[in-house]
Structure formats: structure tokens, C-alpha cells
Design a protein around this motif. Structure first.
Motif, short mmCIF file in Angstrom:
data_model
loop_
_atom_site.label_atom_id
_atom_site.label_comp_id
_atom_site.label_asym_id
_atom_site.label_seq_id
_atom_site.Cartn_x
_atom_site.Cartn_y
_atom_site.Cartn_z
N ALA A 1 -0.39 6.68 -0.40
CA ALA A 1 -0.82 5.28 -0.34
C ALA A 1 -1.49 4.86 -1.65
O ALA A 1 -2.22 5.62 -2.26
N GLU B 1 -4.05 2.03 -3.47
CA GLU B 1 -5.22 1.28 -3.05
C GLU B 1 -5.01 -0.22 -3.26
O GLU B 1 -4.65 -0.67 -4.34
N LEU C 1 -3.81 3.75 7.47
CA LEU C 1 -3.11 2.55 7.02
C LEU C 1 -2.59 1.81 8.25
O LEU C 1 -1.73 2.33 8.97
N SER D 1 0.80 -1.23 0.00
CA SER D 1 0.00 0.00 0.00
C SER D 1 0.83 1.27 0.00
O SER D 1 0.36 2.31 -0.44
#
Length: 136
Positions: A108, A110, A77, A36
Motif C-alpha cells: 500500500a 500512503e 485498507l 492506495s
């Protein structure tokens, strides 16, 4: 590094190892975080996570699915995973903690979902191994 990211068609796979069952779950979750985001920051609040399932494979799926859900709903996250796993009558239970880094503080990517495709978790002479494919 107890996990390795591997290319898998349009997905990404995590191959993880650990001396204990808890360690391989933690390493797989760390692999999800690495898929990620390349660079993490030190901020974030503690997250508590509890899941249960009838089998170890299902427990790993439920745990990773919950981490993705937490990311999507709480916009953090999960990183720095610590888990405790116990066998209970009729299945398995995982209690875990992680640090949730706010998504607005990192770049980040997905990861859409965990899949059962090619998933495996098995005990080896050296400990435990897991292999999980994520839809990206």
C-alpha cells in the motif's frame, strides 16, 4: 469502473460517477483505495462507519477522512464500500460498511489526507459526479 484516478500536481485526484448519491460516495471511496493499492486480496474483516455533516460536500470529506483514519489506526485498507445516505434535520448522515484488508498483506501507498481543494459533488442528468483531491 465508476471512478478515474487523475494526476494533480503532487497529489492524486479521484473523479467519480454514480447513478445515486450512495453510488458516487462508494465510487469515490473505491478510488481512494485504488490510489492506495494496485492489487487487493480477498482477506479482511467488516468495518462499520458512521459520519454526519451539515452539507454533502462536508459529508464526503468526513467519510473519506474517516476511511484514512481507520487505515492509519487499525492498519487496514478499507475496500468494497457500501453506504446509505439520509438527509436529516440540519444535515446529512452516512452509514457504511467496508472490508478492511490488513496492510501487512498488501503493498500500500500512503494517502495522507483528503482535501477541500477543487472538491465538488453535484447531481447531473445521469446521476451524480464527485471530484476529490488527496494529499499523497
Amino acid at each position: 469502473m465508476p471512478y478515474e484516478l487523475r494526476p494533480h500536481t503532487a497529489d492524486v485526484a479521484v473523479a467519480a460517477t454514480g447513478r445515486t448519491l450512495s453510488a458516487v460516495f462508494e465510487a469515490t471511496a473505491d478510488g481512494l483505495a485504488a490510489a492506495s493499492c494496485d492489487e487487493l486480496v480477498d482477506s479482511g474483516e467488516q468495518l462499520d462507519i458512521t459520519v454526519s455533516a451539515e452539507s454533502l460536500e462536508a459529508l464526503l470529506f468526513e467519510y473519506l477522512d474517516e476511511l484514512i483514519y481507520v487505515r492509519d489506526v487499525e492498519l487496514v485498507l478499507p475496500v468494497d464500500h457500501e453506504v446509505s445516505i439520509a438527509e436529516r434535520a440540519g444535515g446529512w448522515e452516512l452509514e457504511g460498511r467496508a472490508r478492511g484488508i490488513p496492510l501487512d498483506e498488501i503493498d500500500a501507498r500512503e494517502v495522507k489526507a483528503v482535501t477541500y481543494a477543487d472538491m465538488r459533488i453535484e447531481e447531473t442528468a445521469a446521476g451524480w459526479e464527485a471530484y476529490v483531491v488527496f494529499d499523497v
